[in-house]
Design a protein around this motif. Structure first.
Motif, mmCIF file in Angstrom:
data_model
loop_
_atom_site.group_PDB
_atom_site.id
_atom_site.type_symbol
_atom_site.label_atom_id
_atom_site.label_comp_id
_atom_site.label_asym_id
_atom_site.label_seq_id
_atom_site.Cartn_x
_atom_site.Cartn_y
_atom_site.Cartn_z
ATOM 1 N N HIS A 113 0.784 -1.038 -0.007
ATOM 2 C CA HIS A 113 0.085 0.020 0.054
ATOM 3 C C HIS A 113 0.948 1.229 0.113
ATOM 4 C CE1 HIS A 113 1.024 -0.558 4.077
ATOM 5 N NE2 HIS A 113 0.355 0.621 4.519
ATOM 6 N N ASP A 117 5.425 5.262 5.305
ATOM 7 C CA ASP A 117 6.376 4.073 5.882
ATOM 8 C C ASP A 117 6.643 3.025 4.965
ATOM 9 O OD1 ASP A 117 3.636 3.584 6.589
ATOM 10 O OD2 ASP A 117 4.423 2.060 8.110
ATOM 11 N N HIS A 118 6.127 2.921 3.713
ATOM 12 C CA HIS A 118 6.096 2.047 2.895
ATOM 13 C C HIS A 118 6.844 2.534 1.313
ATOM 14 C CE1 HIS A 118 4.119 -1.068 5.137
ATOM 15 N NE2 HIS A 118 3.787 -0.066 5.815
ATOM 16 N N ASP A 214 0.703 -4.935 6.139
ATOM 17 C CA ASP A 214 0.245 -4.138 7.653
ATOM 18 C C ASP A 214 -1.213 -4.760 7.970
ATOM 19 O OD1 ASP A 214 2.159 -2.613 7.160
ATOM 20 O OD2 ASP A 214 0.984 -0.697 7.465
ATOM 21 N N HIS A 217 -0.293 -4.490 13.086
ATOM 22 C CA HIS A 217 0.794 -3.485 13.744
ATOM 23 C C HIS A 217 1.221 -3.788 15.156
ATOM 24 C CE1 HIS A 217 -1.356 -1.633 10.323
ATOM 25 N NE2 HIS A 217 -0.192 -0.758 10.166
ATOM 26 N N HIS A 261 5.521 -4.842 9.969
ATOM 27 C CA HIS A 261 5.572 -4.208 11.453
ATOM 28 C C HIS A 261 5.533 -5.463 12.301
ATOM 29 C CE1 HIS A 261 4.899 -0.288 9.564
ATOM 30 N NE2 HIS A 261 3.687 -0.592 9.041
HETATM 31 ZN ZN ZN Z 1 2.799 0.532 7.564
#
Ligand code: ZN
Length: 288
Positions: A113, A117-118, A214, A217, A261
């Motif tokens: 996605h 953070d990706h 994800d 998390h 994560h």
């Molecule tokens: Zn993430």
């Protein structure tokens, strides 16, 4: 330090003479070498969680925090070097160098996605960091990030930079027959965290690994209580449904998982637990 301790623990339990992968961060999945690229992280507060009772928070997260690490993954075959997500970008170049992989060498990038953070590692000075890479993204995710201008300036910059290398696909439902999007890798719909969130199922010979992005998390609480959600799930109800379906499926079919994560080493298997599910980390060299 925590990663280092885990690494030492892994080394300690290795039987002498085990057929090892090349290094402590790499796992063999059939013909794929899967390497964990740690991009840091921090402890997150429980205020990010929704749907957990005070009693559950006290039981599973007594310190009031949970480890929220960020991992990307490098998949290597004799012909390809594939990135699954790119982290925030802090350590990506350094991590790839460790494996003697340069920017030019990455052929394919699979995105679960488009949260920051990706995708943070995909641009450098506003230009694509991996000039030879084809970028794969689900249709629902593409539609979401291009639907309204205010949604995700960074995502739109990435899509613009890679526009001549973009492959939009429609993932299959979990457990349904699917055509690989590239040899050995199928895309599985894991919608909910974002509208087009996707997991990738690696298959090589009898070996399988689900790179689930994800799907979870806060591992210490979302494994026993999959109904707990995160404040930035775009559709919490759907995210819970996805998490429950995937956990049930991988536990039943004994498919290992890797997650963006999941705390380092970020790969392991899921078993039915006393309450909900348990995550059992895999040590490097254990094999599949
Ligand atoms: Zn993430």
């Amino acid at each position: 330090m925590r990663n280092y301790i885990l690494f030492l623990l892994c080394l300690c339990v290795l039987p002498i003479g085990n057929l090892c992968a090349q290094d402590p961060l790499t796992f063999d999945v059939g013909d794929f070498q899967v390497s964990v690229l740690s991009d840091g992280g921090q402890n997150a507060g429980t205020e990010l969680l929704k749907g957990a009772s005070p009693g559950a928070l006290k039981k599973y997260l007594p310190e009031g925090t949970f480890p929220l690490q960020i991992q990307a993954f490098l998949l290597r075959t004799p012909n390809q070097k594939i990135l699954v997500d790119a982290g925030v970008g802090t350590n990506l170049v350094k991590n790839l160098k460790y494996f003697e992989v340069g920017d030019q060498d990455i052929n394919i990038i699979l995105l679960t996605h488009m949260h920051g953070d990706h995708i943070g590692g995909l641009l450098r000075d506003g230009k694509k960091a991996f000039p030879n890479a084809e970028l794969y993204l689900s249709k629902a995710e593409y539609d979401y990030w291009t639907g309204e201008k205010e949604r995700g300036v960074d995502a739109q910059k990435v899509l613009t930079a890679y526009k001549d290398k973009l492959h939009i696909f429609t993932p299959s439902e979990l457990g349904k027959a699917a055509t690989p999007i590239i040899p050995g890798i199928k895309a599985v719909a894991a919608y909910g965290h974002t509208p087009g969130h996707t997991a990738f199922l690696l298959e090589s010979g009898k070996a399988q690994l689900l790179l689930w992005g994800d799907v979870a998390h806060a591992m210490p609480i979302q494994m026993p209580l999959p109904e707990v959600t995160l404040s930035f799930d775009s559709n919490p109800k759907q995210a819970v449904q996805t998490r429950k379906s995937i956990l049930e499926y991988v536990a039943k079919n004994k498919i290992r998982v890797a997650g963006a994560h999941i705390p380092f080493p970020a790969i392991g298997h899921i078993a039915v637990g006393k309450e909900g599910y348990d995550f059992i980390p895999t040590c490097a060299c254990e094999g599949y």
